[in-house]
Design a protein around this motif. Structure first.
Motif, PDB file in Angstrom:
ATOM      1  N   VAL A 109      -7.276 -16.268   2.619  1.00 28.64           N
ATOM      2  CA  VAL A 109      -7.283 -14.908   2.090  1.00 28.64           C
ATOM      3  C   VAL A 109      -6.380 -14.847   0.857  1.00 28.64           C
ATOM      4  O   VAL A 109      -5.275 -15.397   0.847  1.00 28.64           O
ATOM      5  CB  VAL A 109      -6.799 -13.903   3.157  1.00 28.64           C
ATOM      6  N   TYR A 110      -6.873 -14.154  -0.163  1.00 30.92           N
ATOM      7  CA  TYR A 110      -6.166 -13.994  -1.428  1.00 30.92           C
ATOM      8  C   TYR A 110      -6.050 -12.511  -1.751  1.00 30.92           C
ATOM      9  O   TYR A 110      -6.913 -11.721  -1.379  1.00 30.92           O
ATOM     10  CB  TYR A 110      -6.919 -14.680  -2.567  1.00 30.92           C
ATOM     11  N   ALA A 111      -5.004 -12.162  -2.494  1.00 29.33           N
ATOM     12  CA  ALA A 111      -4.829 -10.794  -2.966  1.00 29.33           C
ATOM     13  C   ALA A 111      -4.621 -10.848  -4.475  1.00 29.33           C
ATOM     14  O   ALA A 111      -3.837 -11.659  -4.970  1.00 29.33           O
ATOM     15  CB  ALA A 111      -3.631 -10.148  -2.292  1.00 29.33           C
ATOM     16  N   ALA A 112      -5.358 -10.009  -5.159  1.00 29.36           N
ATOM     17  CA  ALA A 112      -5.181  -9.894  -6.609  1.00 29.36           C
ATOM     18  C   ALA A 112      -4.549  -8.544  -6.884  1.00 29.36           C
ATOM     19  O   ALA A 112      -4.980  -7.530  -6.347  1.00 29.36           O
ATOM     20  CB  ALA A 112      -6.524 -10.019  -7.318  1.00 29.36           C
ATOM     21  N   PHE A 113      -3.500  -8.537  -7.685  1.00 25.75           N
ATOM     22  CA  PHE A 113      -2.870  -7.267  -7.997  1.00 25.75           C
ATOM     23  C   PHE A 113      -2.594  -7.157  -9.472  1.00 25.75           C
ATOM     24  O   PHE A 113      -2.403  -8.150 -10.162  1.00 25.75           O
ATOM     25  CB  PHE A 113      -1.593  -7.017  -7.190  1.00 25.75           C
ATOM     26  N   THR A 114      -2.631  -5.926  -9.915  1.00 20.97           N
ATOM     27  CA  THR A 114      -2.428  -5.550 -11.316  1.00 20.97           C
ATOM     28  C   THR A 114      -3.279  -6.384 -12.278  1.00 20.97           C
ATOM     29  O   THR A 114      -2.829  -6.770 -13.338  1.00 20.97           O
ATOM     30  CB  THR A 114      -0.937  -5.612 -11.711  1.00 20.97           C
ATOM     31  N   GLY A 115      -4.512  -6.647 -11.866  1.00 22.06           N
ATOM     32  CA  GLY A 115      -5.445  -7.345 -12.732  1.00 22.06           C
ATOM     33  C   GLY A 115      -5.175  -8.824 -12.916  1.00 22.06           C
ATOM     34  O   GLY A 115      -5.834  -9.476 -13.725  1.00 22.06           O
ATOM     35  N   GLY A 116      -4.221  -9.372 -12.177  1.00 23.66           N
ATOM     36  CA  GLY A 116      -3.878 -10.783 -12.332  1.00 23.66           C
ATOM     37  C   GLY A 116      -4.754 -11.699 -11.489  1.00 23.66           C
ATOM     38  O   GLY A 116      -5.673 -11.257 -10.806  1.00 23.66           O
ATOM     39  N   GLU A 173       4.230  -8.237  -2.180  1.00 18.31           N
ATOM     40  CA  GLU A 173       3.943  -7.751  -3.538  1.00 18.31           C
ATOM     41  C   GLU A 173       2.632  -6.971  -3.547  1.00 18.31           C
ATOM     42  O   GLU A 173       2.551  -5.882  -4.128  1.00 18.31           O
ATOM     43  CB  GLU A 173       3.880  -8.918  -4.527  1.00 18.31           C
ATOM     44  N   TYR A 174       1.610  -7.504  -2.888  1.00 20.72           N
ATOM     45  CA  TYR A 174       0.322  -6.830  -2.828  1.00 20.72           C
ATOM     46  C   TYR A 174       0.440  -5.456  -2.165  1.00 20.72           C
ATOM     47  O   TYR A 174      -0.162  -4.479  -2.613  1.00 20.72           O
ATOM     48  CB  TYR A 174      -0.694  -7.703  -2.072  1.00 20.72           C
ATOM     49  N   LEU A 175       1.216  -5.370  -1.098  1.00 18.69           N
ATOM     50  CA  LEU A 175       1.383  -4.120  -0.368  1.00 18.69           C
ATOM     51  C   LEU A 175       2.449  -3.208  -0.986  1.00 18.69           C
ATOM     52  O   LEU A 175       2.759  -2.163  -0.435  1.00 18.69           O
ATOM     53  CB  LEU A 175       1.738  -4.403   1.096  1.00 18.69           C
ATOM     54  N   SER A 176       2.980  -3.618  -2.135  1.00 20.87           N
ATOM     55  CA  SER A 176       4.003  -2.844  -2.863  1.00 20.87           C
ATOM     56  C   SER A 176       5.260  -2.645  -2.037  1.00 20.87           C
ATOM     57  O   SER A 176       5.897  -1.597  -2.096  1.00 20.87           O
ATOM     58  CB  SER A 176       3.437  -1.495  -3.313  1.00 20.87           C
ATOM     59  N   ASP A 189      -6.915  -0.215  -5.791  1.00 21.26           N
ATOM     60  CA  ASP A 189      -7.922  -0.840  -6.655  1.00 21.26           C
ATOM     61  C   ASP A 189      -7.712  -2.344  -6.846  1.00 21.26           C
ATOM     62  O   ASP A 189      -8.293  -2.947  -7.742  1.00 21.26           O
ATOM     63  CB  ASP A 189      -8.013  -0.153  -8.022  1.00 21.26           C
ATOM     64  N   ASP A 190      -6.855  -2.954  -6.030  1.00 19.77           N
ATOM     65  CA  ASP A 190      -6.633  -4.398  -6.087  1.00 19.77           C
ATOM     66  C   ASP A 190      -7.356  -5.037  -4.907  1.00 19.77           C
ATOM     67  O   ASP A 190      -7.157  -4.635  -3.759  1.00 19.77           O
ATOM     68  CB  ASP A 190      -5.135  -4.711  -6.031  1.00 19.77           C
ATOM     69  N   PRO A 191      -8.195  -6.052  -5.180  1.00 17.65           N
ATOM     70  CA  PRO A 191      -9.017  -6.614  -4.109  1.00 17.65           C
ATOM     71  C   PRO A 191      -8.277  -7.580  -3.188  1.00 17.65           C
ATOM     72  O   PRO A 191      -7.362  -8.279  -3.594  1.00 17.65           O
ATOM     73  CB  PRO A 191     -10.112  -7.362  -4.873  1.00 17.65           C
ATOM     74  N   LEU A 192      -8.739  -7.580  -1.953  1.00 14.97           N
ATOM     75  CA  LEU A 192      -8.343  -8.555  -0.951  1.00 14.97           C
ATOM     76  C   LEU A 192      -9.568  -9.441  -0.762  1.00 14.97           C
ATOM     77  O   LEU A 192     -10.648  -8.938  -0.454  1.00 14.97           O
ATOM     78  CB  LEU A 192      -7.967  -7.841   0.339  1.00 14.97           C
ATOM     79  N   ILE A 193      -9.413 -10.721  -0.975  1.00 16.05           N
ATOM     80  CA  ILE A 193     -10.543 -11.632  -1.104  1.00 16.05           C
ATOM     81  C   ILE A 193     -10.476 -12.730  -0.048  1.00 16.05           C
ATOM     82  O   ILE A 193      -9.413 -13.302   0.194  1.00 16.05           O
ATOM     83  CB  ILE A 193     -10.519 -12.298  -2.505  1.00 16.05           C
ATOM     84  N   VAL A 194     -11.632 -13.040   0.542  1.00 17.96           N
ATOM     85  CA  VAL A 194     -11.744 -14.160   1.479  1.00 17.96           C
ATOM     86  C   VAL A 194     -12.656 -15.201   0.844  1.00 17.96           C
ATOM     87  O   VAL A 194     -13.735 -14.877   0.344  1.00 17.96           O
ATOM     88  CB  VAL A 194     -12.330 -13.714   2.834  1.00 17.96           C
ATOM     89  N   ASP A 195     -12.214 -16.456   0.854  1.00 21.94           N
ATOM     90  CA  ASP A 195     -13.054 -17.564   0.406  1.00 21.94           C
ATOM     91  C   ASP A 195     -13.870 -18.016   1.616  1.00 21.94           C
ATOM     92  O   ASP A 195     -13.365 -18.722   2.485  1.00 21.94           O
ATOM     93  CB  ASP A 195     -12.205 -18.707  -0.134  1.00 21.94           C
TER      94      ASP A 195
END
Length: 103
Positions: A27-34, A98-101, A13-19
């Motif tokens: 590419v950005y990764a957001a994890f744990t709502g941060g 961190e994103y991939l745990s 449920d954490d997005p992988l984002i492209v600007d």
């Protein structure tokens, strides 16, 4: 989320984002709502990082997690970390792990 940010995937449920408007489409990764952290300077670098992870997983016959602890095996991380750091740099590799745990 800004309109120029496109979610291309989600992991736990954490997005992988492209600007999509920035040069090279970082590419950005957001994890744990941060707040999102950059994991690659370009979409191309991100796909290359995925290829490194996949090829290394094939080397280990897909056995990259410890069956008892469910943690990523240290030998797999020791294999991919220097390759990813050479491509992405230390900071972005840490964010990707961190994103991939992995850590």
């Amino acid at each position: 989320m800004p309109k120029n940010h496109v979610v291309i995937a989600s992991f736990n449920d954490d997005p992988l984002i492209v600007d999509v408007e920035a040069p090279n489409s970082p590419v950005y990764a957001a994890f744990t709502g941060g707040e999102p952290n950059r994991v690659a300077d370009s979409l191309s670098d991100f796909f290359s990082a995925l290829a490194i992870l996949i090829e290394a997983a094939r080397t280990y016959a897909g056995e990259v997690k410890d069956e008892e602890t469910y943690e990523t095996k240290p030998e797999y991380l020791e294999h991919v970390e220097p390759l990813l750091q050479g491509l992405l740099g230390e900071e972005y590799t840490a964010h990707l792990f961190e994103y991939l745990s992995f850590c």
